[in-house]
Design a protein around this motif. Sequence first.
Motif, mmCIF file in Angstrom:
data_model
loop_
_atom_site.group_PDB
_atom_site.id
_atom_site.type_symbol
_atom_site.label_atom_id
_atom_site.label_comp_id
_atom_site.label_asym_id
_atom_site.label_seq_id
_atom_site.Cartn_x
_atom_site.Cartn_y
_atom_site.Cartn_z
ATOM 1 N N MET A 1 0.712 -1.180 0.143
ATOM 2 C CA MET A 1 0.183 0.091 -0.006
ATOM 3 C C MET A 1 0.897 1.144 -0.113
ATOM 4 N N PRO A 2 0.485 2.398 -0.787
ATOM 5 C CA PRO A 2 1.511 3.220 -0.934
ATOM 6 C C PRO A 2 1.347 4.212 0.462
ATOM 7 N N ARG A 3 2.314 5.000 0.871
ATOM 8 C CA ARG A 3 2.119 5.832 1.998
ATOM 9 C C ARG A 3 1.001 6.706 1.908
ATOM 10 N N SER A 4 0.117 6.804 3.107
ATOM 11 C CA SER A 4 -1.181 7.668 2.705
ATOM 12 C C SER A 4 -0.988 8.975 3.120
ATOM 13 N N THR A 5 0.203 9.629 3.346
ATOM 14 C CA THR A 5 0.493 11.124 3.324
ATOM 15 C C THR A 5 -0.114 11.626 1.869
ATOM 16 N N VAL A 6 -0.877 12.544 1.969
ATOM 17 C CA VAL A 6 -1.338 13.074 0.791
ATOM 18 C C VAL A 6 -1.907 14.602 0.877
ATOM 19 N N ALA A 7 -1.824 15.078 -0.130
ATOM 20 C CA ALA A 7 -2.340 16.598 -0.307
ATOM 21 C C ALA A 7 -3.463 16.396 -1.051
ATOM 22 N N ARG A 8 -4.766 16.674 -0.461
ATOM 23 C CA ARG A 8 -5.994 16.541 -1.450
ATOM 24 C C ARG A 8 -6.249 17.895 -1.726
ATOM 25 N N ILE A 9 -6.889 17.978 -2.852
ATOM 26 C CA ILE A 9 -7.036 19.262 -3.623
ATOM 27 C C ILE A 9 -8.424 19.252 -4.198
ATOM 28 N N ASP A 10 -9.144 20.440 -3.687
ATOM 29 C CA ASP A 10 -10.418 20.448 -3.870
ATOM 30 C C ASP A 10 -10.705 21.646 -4.937
ATOM 31 N N LEU A 11 -10.914 20.924 -6.100
ATOM 32 C CA LEU A 11 -10.831 22.035 -7.366
ATOM 33 C C LEU A 11 -12.106 22.707 -7.484
ATOM 34 N N LYS A 12 -13.161 22.304 -7.050
ATOM 35 C CA LYS A 12 -14.340 22.964 -6.845
ATOM 36 C C LYS A 12 -14.059 24.251 -5.816
ATOM 37 N N ALA A 13 -13.579 24.119 -4.807
ATOM 38 C CA ALA A 13 -13.366 25.442 -3.871
ATOM 39 C C ALA A 13 -12.398 26.174 -4.588
ATOM 40 N N LEU A 14 -11.382 25.759 -5.237
ATOM 41 C CA LEU A 14 -10.522 26.690 -6.351
ATOM 42 C C LEU A 14 -11.349 27.462 -7.198
#
Length: 358
Positions: free
Chosen positions: A1-14
Amino acid sequence: MPRSTVARIDLKALRENYRLASELASPALAMAVVKADGYGHGIVPVAQALANDAPKYAVACLGEALAIRDAGLRQPVVMLQGVHAPEDIELCARQGFEPVLHSRHQVDWLAQTEARPTFWVKVNTGMNRLGFLPGELSELMAKLDAIGARSGLQGFVTHFACADDRDSPMTAEQTARFEQATAPWPELMRSVGNSAAHFIPGQPLFDWSRPGIMLYGGSPLVGKTGPELGLKPVMSLEAPLITTRTVRAGETVGYGAGFVVEHDTRMGMVAVGYGDGYPRHAGTDTPAAVNGRRIRLIGRVSMDMLAVDLSNAPEAREGDQVELWGQTVGVDEVARCAGTISYELLTGITARVPRDYR
Ligand SMILES: *Cc1c(COP(=O)(O)O)cnc(C)c1O
């Protein structure tokens, strides 16, 4: 399993943040500033997400402008730092990039080529980073006429030094200097205004504003958070709790043994550190969140890990995702704790952290 450190990007908010910038800028149009890899959010996905709304993009350098073209986007791209080499001028003309002309050597380069890109002239109204002084504009315009480059000139830009501080008289002074300096050429466009300037009541933004940080939900104003200004967080930085334990009163946590535990404390290790771009200067008491509850950092941030106090989240278990910033903890709060600004935190997220778009 990949390391679950992640930057989630909300394009709707953008997109919503861009719309707010457009509303505040109106009647000026807002060019979307997507430099520095879209402030760390990924220049291509960010530019694509704004493609239906933004009539122009702005970047710092040629490589960033090319990334937008390579993604198939056709809008003009303003290059805020202009060209760094004479041969880039032809590329700008061919690709529809609009370099900012800020110094004499760039005028010489323009004189040496047949290529005639659309371009802007930077006016130094007090920032003293780049640009021609107001008193130098007549001579510059005559030179541009003489070398046959005047027709490519779209307009003038200037940049504010203190727009983040609404009490500073500097922005009004710079605006007045800019208006006066550019008045002899009313047929040309004018562009002022980083994000902060959008929040100054009555501040003219002329034809084009240049919002950056506000698109990403970060606050451009000293002492305010993004959400307080109606901005939506775009990036959520998350990492898993990889272990939990109870440390006894008197024991220490982390490098330098700098944090001494006062009473028995349930703590956890989170798989994120300065190697991911989390600021090493964020000390004990910097907020984070788990399962919607606010917790705090303890001890020093390491390269790959940091420690949190779980007293406030007794249900937190190994595998739970910790939010370093995002919905519950604002990036502006973390920036303040680290003695910096949200810009630096967002642009500093390293390549080790995958971006997950939604
Ligand atoms: C980066 C930049 C902007 C955007 O600034 P924000 O504070 O992020 O809105 C605007 N204009 C110029 C010249 C810039 O370099």
